[in-house]
Design an enzyme around this catalytic site. Sequence first.
Site, PDB file in Angstrom:
ATOM      1  N   GLU A 154       0.812  -1.225   0.000  1.00 55.02           N
ATOM      2  CA  GLU A 154       0.000   0.000   0.000  1.00 55.02           C
ATOM      3  C   GLU A 154       0.844   1.274   0.000  1.00 55.02           C
ATOM      4  O   GLU A 154       0.698   2.125   0.879  1.00 55.02           O
ATOM      5  CB  GLU A 154      -0.967  -0.015   1.195  1.00 55.02           C
ATOM      6  CG  GLU A 154      -1.870  -1.235   1.181  1.00 55.02           C
ATOM      7  CD  GLU A 154      -2.758  -1.370   2.418  1.00 55.02           C
ATOM      8  OE1 GLU A 154      -2.704  -0.492   3.299  1.00 55.02           O
ATOM      9  OE2 GLU A 154      -3.498  -2.356   2.512  1.00 55.02           O
ATOM     10  N   GLU A 262      -5.387 -10.881  -1.786  1.00 51.55           N
ATOM     11  CA  GLU A 262      -6.256 -10.788  -0.599  1.00 51.55           C
ATOM     12  C   GLU A 262      -7.725 -10.772  -1.024  1.00 51.55           C
ATOM     13  O   GLU A 262      -8.488  -9.886  -0.637  1.00 51.55           O
ATOM     14  CB  GLU A 262      -5.946  -9.509   0.196  1.00 51.55           C
ATOM     15  CG  GLU A 262      -4.513  -9.402   0.668  1.00 51.55           C
ATOM     16  CD  GLU A 262      -4.226  -8.143   1.495  1.00 51.55           C
ATOM     17  OE1 GLU A 262      -5.179  -7.488   1.964  1.00 51.55           O
ATOM     18  OE2 GLU A 262      -3.039  -7.827   1.665  1.00 51.55           O
TER      19      GLU A 262
END
Length: 344
Positions: A154, A262
Site C-alpha cells: 500500500e 487478498e
Amino acid sequence: MVFPRKGFFATSITIVTLAILAASCGAPAPRKAADKKGIIFGVSVKAGDVLTPDTVKHIKSHYNLIVPEDSMKWVNIHPKKDFWNWSDMDMMVDFAEKNGLKIKGHTFLWQDQNGPYVHSVKNRDEAIAILTEQITGVMTRYKGRVCEYDVANEVFNEDGSMRDTFWYRLIGPDFLDIAFRAAREADPQAKLLLVDYNTEFAGSAKADAMYELVKDMKERGIPIDGVGHQLHCPAEMNFDEEALRENVRRFHALGLFTSFTEVDVRIKMPVDGDDEERQNRIFSTLMNIAITEPGAGSMVLWGITDKTSWIPRAFPGYGSAHLFDKEMRPKPAYHALMKVLFGK
Ligand code: G3I
C-alpha cells in the site's frame, strides 16, 4: 431476484459431489485441482485456524498455500525493539511444512500494524536500520521455508502519487529499493512482491503508477519478482476483466508475475440475488484469469469464512464477503469458483 441458469444446480451438485467423493477417498479435491493446474489457490489464516480441527481439515483439503493474516505483521512478531514474538509464525510455518503447503509472508514495509517503537524513529539512518533488521530477522529465520513475501504494501495514493507514510518521509524515494535489496540478500530464493489495492485495472491512475514504478525498479536492477493486487472487491464494482488481463500481461512482459493476494467480495447487507450473482462472477473470473493468463497463476482468499471476517468492522453495512458462511457451509460463489477450478 436473479435465478441461476438452467442446469446450474445439477452442475454444481455434480462438482461438489465429486469434490466430496475425492476428499473422502483421500484426494483433497480443490487443492489437488489447483496443483494439477499449476496454480496457487491460497487462504489467509489466523493462528487459531491452524489449531482448530475443523479449519485444519478445511485448509488441508482446499488450498495449497497459506498466508498469516496478522501474525507476521510488525506489531505482532516484533512488538518491542528487543523482543521478537516468533510463536505464531513458527507454528504456521511448521503447519505448512507438515502438510505440504506453501506459505507466504505478509508484510514488512507498511504504514499500519507497526509497534510503537517503530513510530519513535526520527531519521533516515534509524529508519533504514530497523527496516533492514525486520526484513533480515524474519527472512533469515525462515530462509528456504517461506516461498514469497509481500515486501511492501500500500505505497500509493489513489491518484498514483506516493502515499505520505512515515517510511517515505523518513527514508525518501529509495525506500523500496532498500527494502527489496535487503529481502533478496536475506533469502535469495524467496519471491518478492509489491502489493496494493485498487491497482488491478490497467488504465487507472493508481494501476498505471504501480506499473511505471515497478518498470523503473526492474530497469535499475532492483530485485522484485511480482506484484500483488489485493482485490478486496465490493460486489457492485465495475469489474473490468479485460483491463485486469491487460495489466497482468504488461507486468508479464516485464518478466514479473501477478498474484491476487487478498481476495474477498463484500455485499451490502442484506444479501440479494443480484449482488450474489455479481459476487459469483468476480470470484470465478479471478480464478479463470489465474488459470488462463501465463503471467498470473495465484489467487489467495482473505479469510476462510464470514465468521471471522474483517469486513463488517471495516465496512459497516457490508458482509458475506467470503466463500463460506459463518457455519463454514459453501455459498454459491464457492460453487461458481469450483466450476472454473475443475474446468467445467
Ligand atoms: O486479536 C485481538 C483481540 O485480542 C482483541 O480483542 C480485538 C479487539 O479489537 O482485536 C484483535 O485484533 C484484531 C485483529 O485484526 C484480529 O483478527 C486487530 O484489532 C485488528 O486491527 C486486526 O485487523 C486486521 C487488519 O488487517 C489490521 O490492519 C485484519 O485481521 C486483517 O484482515 C487486515 O488485513 C489487511 C492486510 O493486512 C493488508 N490489506 C488490507 C487488509 C484489510 O484491512
